[in-house]
Scaffold this motif. Sequence first.
Motif, PDB file in Angstrom:
ATOM      1  N   ALA A  65       1.856  -2.755  -3.473  1.00 22.73           N
ATOM      2  CA  ALA A  65       1.882  -1.670  -4.442  1.00 22.73           C
ATOM      3  C   ALA A  65       0.220  -1.118  -4.447  1.00 22.73           C
ATOM      4  O   ALA A  65       0.277   0.007  -5.151  1.00 22.73           O
ATOM      5  CB  ALA A  65       2.479  -2.293  -5.767  1.00 22.73           C
ATOM      6  N   GLY A  66      -0.540  -1.973  -4.278  1.00 22.74           N
ATOM      7  CA  GLY A  66      -2.022  -1.515  -4.626  1.00 22.74           C
ATOM      8  C   GLY A  66      -2.616  -0.743  -3.352  1.00 22.74           C
ATOM      9  O   GLY A  66      -3.552  -0.258  -3.477  1.00 22.74           O
ATOM     10  N   LEU A  67      -1.587  -0.531  -2.293  1.00 19.96           N
ATOM     11  CA  LEU A  67      -2.120   0.337  -1.086  1.00 19.96           C
ATOM     12  C   LEU A  67      -1.497   1.622  -1.177  1.00 19.96           C
ATOM     13  O   LEU A  67      -0.278   1.735  -1.123  1.00 19.96           O
ATOM     14  CB  LEU A  67      -1.731  -0.487   0.199  1.00 19.96           C
ATOM     15  CG  LEU A  67      -1.986  -1.940   0.274  1.00 19.96           C
ATOM     16  CD1 LEU A  67      -1.339  -2.677   1.591  1.00 19.96           C
ATOM     17  CD2 LEU A  67      -3.663  -2.135   0.284  1.00 19.96           C
ATOM     18  N   HIS A  68      -2.651   2.419  -1.264  1.00 19.19           N
ATOM     19  CA  HIS A  68      -1.887   4.100  -1.086  1.00 19.19           C
ATOM     20  C   HIS A  68      -2.604   4.955  -0.132  1.00 19.19           C
ATOM     21  O   HIS A  68      -3.833   5.171  -0.037  1.00 19.19           O
ATOM     22  CB  HIS A  68      -2.136   4.631  -2.644  1.00 19.19           C
ATOM     23  CG  HIS A  68      -1.631   3.857  -3.815  1.00 19.19           C
ATOM     24  ND1 HIS A  68      -0.210   4.181  -4.407  1.00 19.19           N
ATOM     25  CD2 HIS A  68      -2.135   2.966  -4.595  1.00 19.19           C
ATOM     26  CE1 HIS A  68       0.009   3.137  -5.188  1.00 19.19           C
ATOM     27  NE2 HIS A  68      -0.952   2.539  -5.542  1.00 19.19           N
ATOM     28  N   HIS A  69      -1.883   5.185   0.811  1.00 18.90           N
ATOM     29  CA  HIS A  69      -2.428   6.069   1.990  1.00 18.90           C
ATOM     30  C   HIS A  69      -1.191   6.743   2.435  1.00 18.90           C
ATOM     31  O   HIS A  69       0.091   6.063   2.594  1.00 18.90           O
ATOM     32  CB  HIS A  69      -3.109   4.748   3.029  1.00 18.90           C
ATOM     33  CG  HIS A  69      -3.648   5.558   4.211  1.00 18.90           C
ATOM     34  ND1 HIS A  69      -3.210   6.060   5.209  1.00 18.90           N
ATOM     35  CD2 HIS A  69      -5.092   5.731   4.246  1.00 18.90           C
ATOM     36  CE1 HIS A  69      -3.958   6.451   6.130  1.00 18.90           C
ATOM     37  NE2 HIS A  69      -5.117   6.526   5.589  1.00 18.90           N
ATOM     38  N   HIS A 125      -7.411   1.087   6.028  1.00 21.58           N
ATOM     39  CA  HIS A 125      -7.077   1.210   4.476  1.00 21.58           C
ATOM     40  C   HIS A 125      -6.762  -0.391   4.210  1.00 21.58           C
ATOM     41  O   HIS A 125      -7.130  -0.766   3.168  1.00 21.58           O
ATOM     42  CB  HIS A 125      -6.149   2.249   4.341  1.00 21.58           C
ATOM     43  CG  HIS A 125      -5.581   2.313   2.646  1.00 21.58           C
ATOM     44  ND1 HIS A 125      -6.603   2.811   1.677  1.00 21.58           N
ATOM     45  CD2 HIS A 125      -4.820   1.842   2.221  1.00 21.58           C
ATOM     46  CE1 HIS A 125      -6.105   2.736   0.524  1.00 21.58           C
ATOM     47  NE2 HIS A 125      -4.893   2.217   0.797  1.00 21.58           N
ATOM     48  N   VAL A 126      -5.683  -0.776   4.815  1.00 25.43           N
ATOM     49  CA  VAL A 126      -5.158  -2.076   4.552  1.00 25.43           C
ATOM     50  C   VAL A 126      -6.225  -2.967   4.678  1.00 25.43           C
ATOM     51  O   VAL A 126      -6.442  -3.975   3.700  1.00 25.43           O
ATOM     52  CB  VAL A 126      -3.853  -2.229   5.489  1.00 25.43           C
ATOM     53  CG1 VAL A 126      -3.435  -3.656   5.404  1.00 25.43           C
ATOM     54  CG2 VAL A 126      -2.829  -1.277   5.525  1.00 25.43           C
ATOM     55  N   HIS A 127      -6.901  -3.029   5.613  1.00 31.04           N
ATOM     56  CA  HIS A 127      -7.917  -4.133   5.645  1.00 31.04           C
ATOM     57  C   HIS A 127      -9.193  -4.000   5.021  1.00 31.04           C
ATOM     58  O   HIS A 127      -9.587  -5.006   4.453  1.00 31.04           O
ATOM     59  CB  HIS A 127      -8.880  -4.012   7.359  1.00 31.04           C
ATOM     60  CG  HIS A 127      -7.584  -4.225   8.374  1.00 31.04           C
ATOM     61  ND1 HIS A 127      -7.772  -3.889   9.572  1.00 31.04           N
ATOM     62  CD2 HIS A 127      -6.537  -4.960   8.304  1.00 31.04           C
ATOM     63  CE1 HIS A 127      -6.702  -4.308  10.617  1.00 31.04           C
ATOM     64  NE2 HIS A 127      -5.954  -4.696   9.582  1.00 31.04           N
ATOM     65  N   ASP A 128      -9.383  -2.853   4.455  1.00 31.67           N
ATOM     66  CA  ASP A 128     -10.463  -2.639   3.543  1.00 31.67           C
ATOM     67  C   ASP A 128     -10.064  -3.259   2.031  1.00 31.67           C
ATOM     68  O   ASP A 128     -11.040  -3.482   1.418  1.00 31.67           O
ATOM     69  CB  ASP A 128     -10.603  -1.228   3.014  1.00 31.67           C
ATOM     70  CG  ASP A 128     -11.566  -0.522   4.442  1.00 31.67           C
ATOM     71  OD1 ASP A 128     -12.073  -1.233   5.099  1.00 31.67           O
ATOM     72  OD2 ASP A 128     -11.586   0.916   4.604  1.00 31.67           O
ATOM     73  N   HIS A 129      -8.677  -3.563   1.894  1.00 33.12           N
ATOM     74  CA  HIS A 129      -8.410  -4.148   0.620  1.00 33.12           C
ATOM     75  C   HIS A 129      -7.886  -5.564   0.724  1.00 33.12           C
ATOM     76  O   HIS A 129      -7.340  -6.219   0.140  1.00 33.12           O
ATOM     77  CB  HIS A 129      -7.018  -3.288   0.181  1.00 33.12           C
ATOM     78  CG  HIS A 129      -7.137  -2.098  -0.606  1.00 33.12           C
ATOM     79  ND1 HIS A 129      -7.675  -0.779   0.340  1.00 33.12           N
ATOM     80  CD2 HIS A 129      -7.105  -1.514  -1.732  1.00 33.12           C
ATOM     81  CE1 HIS A 129      -7.677   0.190  -0.557  1.00 33.12           C
ATOM     82  NE2 HIS A 129      -7.352  -0.252  -1.862  1.00 33.12           N
ATOM     83  N   GLY A 130      -8.479  -6.074   1.917  1.00 29.46           N
ATOM     84  CA  GLY A 130      -8.426  -7.418   2.373  1.00 29.46           C
ATOM     85  C   GLY A 130      -6.800  -7.915   2.648  1.00 29.46           C
ATOM     86  O   GLY A 130      -6.517  -9.131   2.337  1.00 29.46           O
TER      87      GLY A 130
END
Length: 402
Positions: A65-69, A125-130
């Motif tokens: 839910a914290g991923l927004h792209h 984007h996914v990788h930047d959020h770990g």
Amino acid sequence: MPQPVNDELLAGRYELADIIGIGGVATVHRAWDTRLHRPVAIKLFAAGDDLANTQRFDNEVRVLAGLHHPGLVTVHDTGTTTDGKPFVVLRLIDGPTLRHHMTDGPLPVDEIRSLGAAVADALSHVHDHGVVHRDVKPSNILLDHDGTPHLADFGLAHSVGSTRLTRTGLIVGTAAYLAPEQVRGADVDSPTDIYSLGLVLLECLTGHCEYTGTDIETIVSRLHRSPIIPDHLPTDLARLLTLMTAQSPRDRPTAHQCADALRTGQTTAVSAIPPAATRKRALIAAAGLFTAIGIAWAVAPGPTTPVSEPPDAAKPALVQASTPTTSTTQEAAAQLVAATSTSATTEQQPPNMAEPAPVPQQEPQQVQAEEPQPRPGVEPAPHGPGKDDKPVPPGQLKKGKP
């Protein structure tokens, strides 16, 4: 508005309609949100001890839910049914999967560049959020009515360093698109997704899956050979795919570099190994062969164990057999364990290890005795025979001093 399959609302809000997808642990329904009046997709998981663990499931959903792209399938809501089945409400992408789009054969190079760059942007984007997706494949890439790709199905995703949400005994990922480190049972990170995306793009270009056969045959084959890159591809694309599918994770570019290279056609800016990693390689090589052997021993899989062991254990990723085990399957499994043991030792050996340079042999130096220096005030003795060293006449012997 989709036609509901029954009058009962899920969580008092969602009308379930027809099934649009079936996976190993979940079924995806087309649905209608009666509160916000919009179509959605609901992923309904099967009840079980692992997925029914509310805390682990909620932690996973909070990460997603914290991923927004724009290139991701957004999570709208989550909950649990009255009979204990967890579900996730997702944005509905009403279009085919990339797998269905490829049924007519290879895709044009320009379309693959655009599609690959969009997916790489989403992965960046996914990788930047770990977060690591761990299951990038054609059936998990959805295309909307404009042909824009959306990365879906984060059911196997996990945050780097966190507890994995995976049902015991099942392979983490899809056999045809696994990275070598997944096969070896090692820890995975963002380069794992890059490898899988490289295989997906290669399949779009060739029209066939690179690694085929049974699940075990497919897994073993990637440990013995790298993907075959066709000669007719543009030079920059061939080089990029080679880097993306490198055996070692540290040799692969980042998702951001892949997106830039696919858009610009320039791979000169793609640095597979950053300078810091290069210096680290030199230090590892200087440590010697004993360090490499020690690391290989630490990561090498131990004796073969049943598939029902927890997936967090460092062991080769095996597929749970759906039919009774035969002798052929057992032989293939033994081959997989042997291959991973060899590969683990090779992977951990320091690259480009140079033999120690021979130490040059030094010739013994001749030491020349220094002549005594005359003392002040003392006249040096004359050179040649002294006063007592008179010539001896022939036939006479010189008497020695007592």
